[in-house]
Write a protein that holds these residues in place. Structure first.
Motif, mmCIF file in Angstrom:
data_model
loop_
_atom_site.group_PDB
_atom_site.id
_atom_site.type_symbol
_atom_site.label_atom_id
_atom_site.label_comp_id
_atom_site.label_asym_id
_atom_site.label_seq_id
_atom_site.Cartn_x
_atom_site.Cartn_y
_atom_site.Cartn_z
ATOM 1 N N GLY A 84 41.889 38.905 43.815
ATOM 2 C CA GLY A 84 40.819 39.394 42.955
ATOM 3 C C GLY A 84 40.075 38.250 42.283
ATOM 4 N N VAL A 85 40.817 37.246 41.822
ATOM 5 C CA VAL A 85 40.176 36.091 41.175
ATOM 6 C C VAL A 85 39.362 35.298 42.201
ATOM 7 C CG1 VAL A 85 40.561 33.926 39.966
ATOM 8 C CG2 VAL A 85 41.952 35.921 39.404
ATOM 9 N N ILE A 86 39.950 35.070 43.372
ATOM 10 C CA ILE A 86 39.237 34.312 44.409
ATOM 11 C C ILE A 86 37.939 35.026 44.784
ATOM 12 C CG2 ILE A 86 39.343 33.665 46.863
ATOM 13 C CD1 ILE A 86 42.317 32.987 46.401
ATOM 14 N N SER A 87 37.992 36.358 44.784
ATOM 15 C CA SER A 87 36.796 37.103 45.202
ATOM 16 C C SER A 87 35.625 36.879 44.265
ATOM 17 C CB SER A 87 37.106 38.594 45.317
ATOM 18 O OG SER A 87 37.099 39.207 44.045
ATOM 19 N N SER A 88 35.904 36.562 42.996
ATOM 20 C CA SER A 88 34.763 36.349 42.100
ATOM 21 C C SER A 88 34.026 35.068 42.472
ATOM 22 C CB SER A 88 35.197 36.360 40.637
ATOM 23 O OG SER A 88 36.141 35.366 40.390
ATOM 24 N N ALA A 89 34.709 34.149 43.164
ATOM 25 C CA ALA A 89 34.023 32.948 43.659
ATOM 26 C C ALA A 89 33.286 33.228 44.968
ATOM 27 C CB ALA A 89 35.029 31.816 43.850
ATOM 28 N N LEU A 90 33.540 34.404 45.571
ATOM 29 C CA LEU A 90 32.839 34.781 46.811
ATOM 30 C C LEU A 90 31.629 35.659 46.523
ATOM 31 C CD1 LEU A 90 36.027 35.474 48.929
ATOM 32 C CD2 LEU A 90 34.295 33.753 49.473
ATOM 33 N N SER A 91 31.414 35.967 45.240
ATOM 34 C CA SER A 91 30.244 36.742 44.849
ATOM 35 C C SER A 91 28.996 35.902 45.035
ATOM 36 C CB SER A 91 30.375 37.160 43.379
ATOM 37 O OG SER A 91 29.090 37.443 42.849
ATOM 38 N N GLY A 92 28.028 36.437 45.781
ATOM 39 C CA GLY A 92 26.787 35.708 46.018
ATOM 40 C C GLY A 92 26.069 35.363 44.728
ATOM 41 N N GLU A 93 26.257 36.211 43.736
ATOM 42 C CA GLU A 93 25.635 35.971 42.435
ATOM 43 C C GLU A 93 26.220 34.699 41.803
ATOM 44 O OE1 GLU A 93 25.960 39.507 40.103
ATOM 45 O OE2 GLU A 93 25.187 38.529 38.310
ATOM 46 N N ALA B 169 27.693 52.373 31.826
ATOM 47 C CA ALA B 169 27.263 51.493 30.740
ATOM 48 C C ALA B 169 27.041 50.057 31.190
ATOM 49 C CB ALA B 169 28.276 51.537 29.597
ATOM 50 N N SER B 170 27.133 49.794 32.488
ATOM 51 C CA SER B 170 26.875 48.419 32.929
ATOM 52 C C SER B 170 25.974 48.395 34.156
ATOM 53 C CB SER B 170 28.192 47.690 33.209
ATOM 54 O OG SER B 170 28.964 48.399 34.134
ATOM 55 N N THR B 171 25.323 47.260 34.342
ATOM 56 C CA THR B 171 24.417 47.101 35.474
ATOM 57 C C THR B 171 25.198 46.561 36.675
ATOM 58 O OG1 THR B 171 23.886 44.923 34.604
ATOM 59 C CG2 THR B 171 22.359 46.700 34.077
ATOM 60 N N PRO B 172 24.660 46.767 37.882
ATOM 61 C CA PRO B 172 25.406 46.294 39.055
ATOM 62 C C PRO B 172 25.420 44.776 39.169
ATOM 63 C CG PRO B 172 23.343 47.375 39.717
ATOM 64 C CD PRO B 172 23.448 47.510 38.232
ATOM 65 N N GLY B 173 26.471 44.274 39.809
ATOM 66 C CA GLY B 173 26.578 42.862 40.157
ATOM 67 C C GLY B 173 27.229 42.803 41.528
ATOM 68 N N ALA B 174 27.249 41.617 42.140
ATOM 69 C CA ALA B 174 27.818 41.501 43.479
ATOM 70 C C ALA B 174 29.318 41.240 43.386
ATOM 71 C CB ALA B 174 27.137 40.371 44.233
ATOM 72 N N GLY B 175 30.103 41.982 44.163
ATOM 73 C CA GLY B 175 31.544 41.778 44.119
ATOM 74 C C GLY B 175 32.266 42.521 45.217
ATOM 75 N N ALA B 176 33.567 42.251 45.304
ATOM 76 C CA ALA B 176 34.401 42.862 46.338
ATOM 77 C C ALA B 176 34.964 44.187 45.856
ATOM 78 C CB ALA B 176 35.542 41.917 46.707
ATOM 79 N N ARG B 177 35.349 45.037 46.817
ATOM 80 C CA ARG B 177 35.994 46.311 46.512
ATOM 81 C C ARG B 177 37.329 46.495 47.218
ATOM 82 N NH1 ARG B 177 32.876 50.883 44.884
ATOM 83 N NH2 ARG B 177 30.721 50.267 44.600
ATOM 84 N N ALA B 178 37.440 45.911 48.417
ATOM 85 C CA ALA B 178 38.576 46.263 49.278
ATOM 86 C C ALA B 178 38.956 45.067 50.139
ATOM 87 C CB ALA B 178 38.211 47.459 50.146
ATOM 88 N N LEU B 179 39.500 44.035 49.494
ATOM 89 C CA LEU B 179 39.859 42.822 50.220
ATOM 90 C C LEU B 179 41.181 42.987 50.957
ATOM 91 C CD1 LEU B 179 39.069 40.260 47.392
ATOM 92 C CD2 LEU B 179 37.792 40.517 49.537
ATOM 93 N N LEU B 180 41.227 42.423 52.135
ATOM 94 C CA LEU B 180 42.471 42.455 52.905
ATOM 95 C C LEU B 180 42.596 41.144 53.663
ATOM 96 C CD1 LEU B 180 44.923 44.006 54.111
ATOM 97 C CD2 LEU B 180 43.380 44.837 55.884
ATOM 98 N N LEU B 181 43.743 40.487 53.514
ATOM 99 C CA LEU B 181 44.051 39.313 54.328
ATOM 100 C C LEU B 181 44.620 39.804 55.650
ATOM 101 C CD1 LEU B 181 45.928 36.978 51.815
ATOM 102 C CD2 LEU B 181 43.789 36.437 53.000
ATOM 103 N N GLY C 75 44.189 31.261 32.217
ATOM 104 C CA GLY C 75 44.598 30.059 32.945
ATOM 105 C C GLY C 75 44.074 29.926 34.362
ATOM 106 N N VAL C 76 43.251 30.868 34.808
ATOM 107 C CA VAL C 76 42.693 30.757 36.157
ATOM 108 C C VAL C 76 41.178 30.771 36.038
ATOM 109 C CG1 VAL C 76 42.650 31.666 38.494
ATOM 110 C CG2 VAL C 76 44.690 31.987 37.087
ATOM 111 N N ASN C 77 40.546 29.742 36.553
ATOM 112 C CA ASN C 77 39.104 29.570 36.392
ATOM 113 C C ASN C 77 38.424 29.556 37.759
ATOM 114 O OD1 ASN C 77 36.509 28.484 36.036
ATOM 115 N ND2 ASN C 77 37.147 27.380 34.188
ATOM 116 N N PRO C 78 37.708 30.636 38.118
ATOM 117 C CA PRO C 78 37.115 30.718 39.457
ATOM 118 C C PRO C 78 35.899 29.801 39.641
ATOM 119 C CG PRO C 78 36.560 32.669 38.190
ATOM 120 C CD PRO C 78 37.465 31.844 37.328
ATOM 121 N N ILE C 79 35.510 29.087 38.593
ATOM 122 C CA ILE C 79 34.403 28.133 38.729
ATOM 123 C C ILE C 79 34.957 26.752 39.067
ATOM 124 C CG2 ILE C 79 32.447 27.046 37.565
ATOM 125 C CD1 ILE C 79 32.230 29.636 35.861
#
Lengths: 462, 461
Positions: free
Chosen positions: B254-263, B347-359, B390-394
């Motif tokens: 889930g954390v890694i996926s935030s670095a895969l967001s095109g945004e 209550a929130s606007t859309p952003g780019a992200g994953a929903r169903a990751l599978l290795l 303690g985990v920073n996706p940037i």
């Protein structure tokens, strides 16, 4: 929000089939936010939510229903839904005490509404963006955010409590990314108080932006944090999250009642260094966890939890206090009308000591100096907790030297509390958001510069 | 919305579509409007010590409105579908749009011709299950947990919850979609005590419907986790191979996926930025996001902007192939949406992200004990704390608190606690040494699989 005769009829309906307690919690919340990112004002948002949560207590069981319909019909329907659990339990009918309206809420500030204030917000965001970007050529990205909310609440219950509060909150944050040879680093800074737009009379967005930017820039030269146990000096106002995690959660009476805290049965015992006097106080100025009343209608108060190392009391909500035959300590809080209240901290802080902050560092031959903390997490049963650094340095020969990459620190609450061997006089508070059982509430944390003789540093360096 | 309307959300979402249509119909020339309308019914039951501690039943509804005019976006939301409230919300969104910076990339999604898959995540039986049956399941779970093992001294909490949600999304740009989903769970949190100390364990069972929820699964998991930690001591520092439990692996993905967001990529907030086509992971790593996989917890036919969800291969054989885009981030990157808009609610606007990751599971088809055997010596990580701190996706910095058991001779050995595990996400991806075939779809945005990663730093004694 709701007239007293209506409240009385709704409470009566809630207890029609029995029960020992009924409560109406009504809330009207409006929020506004604005975000500047990547050099553009991306969006302004506004939100509005209002509704009521009704609970009915029968024996050990609480029935709860909430509704966005504040009409009498809507409230009565919610009361019946909450009371459904009482019907099956078949309790005796109880008498409801007449409601005694308390004095109205104190004025807590000016809401940021209207065209002028939206323009003012944009101006603040742009100033923050400009300042952060001018802090250094390595700053590659800046995000500045504003959030304001006004929360009006009403609590009425079958014990006769009838109280209102008007809670204003404003926060401003800046986060920066810096790019260097070693990759990217981040810096974040926020200011948040229980006031309206007056926040910006008290704080400077330029200062926030500069701190966030310098934090990111500094870490470009950071080396990997060490591993293993070292003395740690926490700067005054670096977060205070240490005590929130090391013992704050463990002193919440719901964990105590379920024997799920390392502090169960320890009242009157020495649980910390004599330098530790810990207070939870929902009345402190305009701090982030301050409110006129808690979300059960109990006026906020000052509670001394640990005094000179001795555990003096836990924090209580209505139900836990009632079970123990005592009064609530004003720590019954909830995220919204859609949630049940539970024991929560307000502003939790360590009282300052007498030491000189510079002297504490000078007398630490080797260790880690934490200038800024991020969040944390605790297992109250084992007492093990973590807290993350967002700005930290090595201490070598009593001097602050090289910056370190971000890491979590891990310790065990009672052990770490005993290892506090110096507390300075440079006290400061910081705002935070506390999560528990899926509910988030605003809290304050505070401490002066202090030293712990040993904490395990979760770095990558051997 | 009154509690009298506690009736479950109905069949085809027509009522919500009508609400959204009315809002969008108010658009004036040159104005783009998107209305997202959501309605849900939830039940929560907490059991404690043989009794119901709390029972919550509630319906909620709300609307989020985005207005785009001349490349400027305004947003407003309300927790009500009252027509007057909606009227005010639209006016507020319009007013907010006046203040945004004009931007050619700000736009609403336009239908892109990709047909929506059939993703049935609605359990028709759930709305017919009465509260008594749910209470009985919660009490049964709590009773089982108390009696499961003599070392269990406390069942901290047992929670049953279910929800039925329906949503409609309509825009002036031709989007008109509805979807609905059900979900339910039971969770148990227990405390084991051997006289020398206490340890905790949590377990759960999740499903689309009531019949999918198995108290025994939740209880066995919670009890096993608590009991095997009894006697845990602070672990020793060292550099070793870590085997992440399925649940922990889900969190890391889930954390890694935030670095895969095109945004995040386009704004320079991802360590993957500029690395398309490069090797970013061990060749055994193939990572796919496929929300049309009905097994996924967050499976959906439509994304948060009403475009069809689709299968996206993000990392293929260790090579970075694709980022996840919503409409705006795609425009900014000069590409098209991958149907990956996600939104937290009305209550929130859309952003780019994953929903169903599978290795992609390792070719050797290992289950958890197989991975442990393959690793031989190392640390099995049962749970982690401090992921948010303690985990920073940037930057990719990774440092978490850990509870687990040492792996000796390929099997679980003594329990350890109060230690941290640290590395960087970049290095961890390159250091994957085994991916289990024990796929379990867990709550969240990623499947759980046992995952072995070499060369992490343990900090302890």
């Amino acid at each position: 929000m709701i007239d007293q005769p209506v409240l009385e009829r709704v409470l009566g309906e809630a207890l029609r089939h029995g029960g020992t307690f009924a409560e109406v919690f009504a809330e009207d919340r409006s929020t506004s936010s604005a975000l500047l990112d990547d050099g553009r004002v991306e969006q302004l948002s506004s939100g509005h939510d209002r509704g009521a949560g009704i609970r009915v207590v029968v024996g050990e069981t609480t029935g709860f229903a909430h509704t966005a319909d504040l009409s009498e019909a809507g409230l009565l329907a919610a009361a019946r839904a909450a009371a459904a659990v009482a019907r099956s339990a078949g309790g005796a009918r109880t008498v409801t005490a007449p409601l005694t309206p308390a004095a109205g809420p104190v004025d807590r500030g000016t809401e940021a509404t209207g065209a002028a204030s939206k323009a003012d917000v944009l101006e603040l965001l742009k100033r923050a963006d400009d300042t952060a970007r001018s802090a250094g050529g390595a700053i590659s990205q800046v995000q500045a955010g504003y959030g304001g909310s006004r929360r009006r609440i009403l609590v009425a219950n079958s014990d006769g409590v009838h109280h209102r509060d008007d809670q204003m909150r404003t926060r401003f944050s800046v986060s920066c990314v810096a790019v260097g040879d070693s990759g990217m680093q981040t810096g974040f800074e926020t200011a948040a108080r229980t006031v309206g737009f007056e926040l910006f009379d008290e704080i400077s967005v330029e200062d926030l932006a500069n701190e966030a930017a310098v934090r990111a820039l500094t870490k470009l030269a950071a080396r990997p944090a060490p591993s293993g146990e070292l003395p740690v000096v926490l700067a005054g106002g670096s977060g205070g999250i240490l005590f929130h995690e090391a013992c704050g959660h463990g002193l919440e009476a719901d964990h105590i009642a379920k024997d799920a805290s390392v502090y169960t049965g320890k009242v009157g015992q020495l649980v910390a260094s004599p330098l530790v006097t810990l207070v939870d106080d929902g009345t402190v100025g305009t701090e982030w966890g301050t409110a006129g009343i808690d979300d059960e209608g109990r006026p906020s108060q000052r509670n001394v939890l640990i005094e000179n190392g001795v555990l003096t009391d836990y924090m209580w909500d209505f139900l836990r206090a009632r079970a123990d035959g005592r009064a609530s300590s004003g720590n019954g809080r909830r995220q919204s009308y859609q949630h049940l209240p539970m024991v929560r901290m307000t502003n939790t802080f360590l009282l300052p000591g007498a030491d000189d902050p510079a002297e504490i560092v000078a007398q630490t031959p080797k260790g880690v100096y934490v200038a800024k903390l991020g969040g944390g997490q605790v297992n109250t049963t084992t007492g093990d907790f973590v807290f993350g650094t967002t700005e930290a340095y090595l201490i070598e020969d009593g001097k602050i030297t090289e910056p370190l990459r971000d890491a979590n620190l891990i310790g065990n609450g009672p052990e770490v509390l005993r290892r506090v061997d110096a507390v300075a006089d440079d006290f400061a508070m910081t705002p935070g958001t506390c999560g528990k059982d899926g509910q988030s509430v605003p809290v304050g944390c505070g401490q002066a510069t202090l030293r712990i003789t040993g904490v395990t540093i979760g770095g990558t360096a051997a | 919305m009154a509690v009298d309307e506690l009736a479950p959300p109905g069949g085809d979402g027509r009522a919500l579509l009508e609400v959204a249509d009315r809002v969008v119909g108010r658009a004036t020339g040159g104005e783009g409007i998107e209305a997202y309308v959501v309605r849900g019914v939830d039940t929560e039951i907490r059991a404690y010590n043989g009794d119901v501690e709390a029972l919550t039943s509630a319906t909620s509804a709300g609307i989020g409105i985005r207005v785009v005019r001349d490349g400027r976006l305004g947003f407003a939301w309300a927790g009500s579908l009252d027509p007057e409230v909606i009227e005010r919300t639209l006016a507020e969104a319009r007013d907010n749009a006046e203040y945004a910076t004009p931007d050619e990339h700000v736009r609403l999604a336009v239908p892109d011709g990709v047909a929506a898959a059939t993703v049935d995540v609605w359990d028709a039986a759930l709305p017919t299950v009465d509260t008594e049956a749910k209470v009985a399941l919660a009490l049964d779970t709590e009773r089982r947990a108390r009696g499961a093992d003599k070392r269990i001294r406390q069942v901290d909490s047992v929670d049953y919850g279910d929800g039925m949600v329906e949503a409609a999304l309509v825009s002036t740009t031709g989007i008109r979609a509805t979807w609905r989903r059900t979900s339910g769970y039971v969770s148990a949190s227990v405390i084991a005590d051997d006289g020398a100390g206490s340890q905790t364990g949590g377990g759960y069972s999740v499903g689309r419907g009531f019949a999918d929820i198995d108290p025994a699964v939740a209880v066995d998991d919670a009890v096993e986790r608590a009991v095997r930690m009894l006697g845990a001591t602070k672990g020793a520092s060292g550099r070793l191979t870590a085997v992440f439990d399925r649940r922990v692996a889900t969190t890391i993905l889930g954390v890694i996926s935030s670095a895969l967001s095109g945004e995040a990529v386009i704004k320079g907030r991802s360590f993957f930025a500029g690395r398309l086509g490069e090797s970013v992971a061990d060749p055994m790593v193939t990572l796919v996001d496929d929300p049309t996989d009905v097994r996924a917890y967050a499976a959906s036919a439509y994304d948060g902007e009403g475009l069809a969800c689709r299968r996206n291969v993000l990392i293929d054989g260790g090579t970075l192939r694709q980022f996840l885009y919503d409409t705006e981030s795609a425009s900014r990157a000069g590409t098209t949406s991958t149907g990956s808009a996600v939104r937290g609610g009305f209550a929130s606007t859309p952003g780019a992200g994953a929903r169903a990751l599978l290795l992609a599971p390792g070719s050797d088809g290992l289950d958890q004990s197989g991975v442990l055997a393959a690793v031989g010596e190392g640390l099995f990580i049962q749970s982690v704390t401090g992921v948010h701190s303690g985990v920073n996706p940037i930057s990719g910095d990774f440092s978490v608190g850990v509870e687990g058991l040492m792996i000796r001779d390929g099997v679980l050995a003594e329990p350890v606690r109060e230690i941290t595990v640290a590395s960087t996400l970049q290095r961890m991806l390159h250091s994957v040494v085994a991916i289990g075939a024990d796929v379990e779809w867990l709550p969240g945005i990623a499947a759980g699989q046992t995952l072995a990663i070499a060369d992490v730093q343990v900090s302890g004694t």
